[in-house]
Design a protein around this motif. Sequence first.
Motif, short mmCIF file in Angstrom:
data_model
loop_
_atom_site.label_atom_id
_atom_site.label_comp_id
_atom_site.label_asym_id
_atom_site.label_seq_id
_atom_site.Cartn_x
_atom_site.Cartn_y
_atom_site.Cartn_z
N ARG A 88 55.78 49.18 29.80
CA ARG A 88 56.36 48.20 28.99
C ARG A 88 57.97 48.14 29.30
O ARG A 88 58.42 46.79 29.13
N VAL A 91 58.35 45.87 32.29
CA VAL A 91 58.18 44.55 32.08
C VAL A 91 59.35 43.73 31.07
O VAL A 91 59.76 42.56 31.48
N ARG A 94 62.31 43.14 33.13
CA ARG A 94 61.93 42.21 34.21
C ARG A 94 62.21 42.70 35.53
O ARG A 94 62.28 42.07 36.63
N GLY A 97 56.24 43.62 36.81
CA GLY A 97 55.50 42.48 35.96
C GLY A 97 53.97 42.96 36.16
O GLY A 97 53.57 43.66 37.05
N VAL A 98 53.08 42.41 35.44
CA VAL A 98 51.89 42.40 35.70
C VAL A 98 51.37 41.04 36.15
O VAL A 98 51.63 40.14 35.82
N ARG A 99 50.61 41.29 37.12
CA ARG A 99 50.40 40.04 38.07
C ARG A 99 48.65 40.19 38.10
O ARG A 99 48.08 41.14 38.18
N GLU A 125 52.05 35.38 38.88
CA GLU A 125 52.80 35.80 37.82
C GLU A 125 52.37 35.49 36.69
O GLU A 125 52.07 34.09 36.62
N PRO A 128 55.34 36.51 30.02
CA PRO A 128 55.63 37.91 29.59
C PRO A 128 54.85 38.35 28.36
O PRO A 128 54.44 39.36 28.15
N GLN A 131 51.57 39.44 29.54
CA GLN A 131 51.50 40.65 30.15
C GLN A 131 51.64 41.77 29.10
O GLN A 131 51.09 42.96 29.35
N ARG A 132 52.23 41.53 27.97
CA ARG A 132 52.39 42.71 26.96
C ARG A 132 50.89 42.95 26.49
O ARG A 132 50.44 43.96 26.34
N VAL A 134 48.18 42.44 28.10
CA VAL A 134 47.46 42.95 29.26
C VAL A 134 47.65 44.63 28.91
O VAL A 134 46.87 45.35 28.95
#
Length: 165
Positions: A88, A91, A94, A97-99, A125, A128, A131-132, A134
Motif C-alpha cells: 500500500r 502504491v 507511486r 503499482g498493481v498491474r 496499469e 490508483p 489498485q487500492r 485490488v
Amino acid sequence: MLDRTKALIVLALAAILFTVGAASGWVVQGWRLSGQHAQELAQRDRDALATADAIKEAGIAANNAISAADARAWKGLEDDKKELSRLRGCVADRTCGVRLITKYVPTGGGASDSSPGSVGHDTIEIDPDVQRRVLDHREAIGEDAAKLEYLQGYARQCWRLTQPK
C-alpha cells in the motif's frame, strides 16, 4: 411329664441356638459383603479419578495444540498484513503499482490462423483507486484463506483426538 417338659425345653434351646447361630452368620456375612462393597466402591472411585485425570491431560494437550496453532495462524496474518502495508505504501508513493497482465491467446488455430506464431503478453496499469481496491480484496482473500486453513486444521485435530487409539 417331666421328660416331656425337658424335651420341649431342649428343643426350645436348640431352636434359640440355631436362630442365634443363623443370625450371627447373617451378621458376619453382611459385614463381609459390606467390606467387599466398600472395596468395590473404592476401586470405582480410583477408576473414575484415573479417567478424570486422563480427560484432563487430553484437554491440556488439546489446549496447547490449539494455542500453538493460534500463534502460527496469527503470525501468518501479521506477516501478510506487513506485506500488504508495504504494498500500500509503495502504491501510494507511486514507486510500484498493481498491474493487470494480459495474455493474447490465438482464437482460431491451425493453418487458417493469420495471427502471429508467438503468444504476446502485455501489462496494463490501472487507476490508483482500483489498485487500492485490488489490495483490499487481496487482504480479504488472504485472511479468509488463513481462517479456513486454521479451522480445517482445528477440525482435523479434533477428529484425531476423538478417534480410538
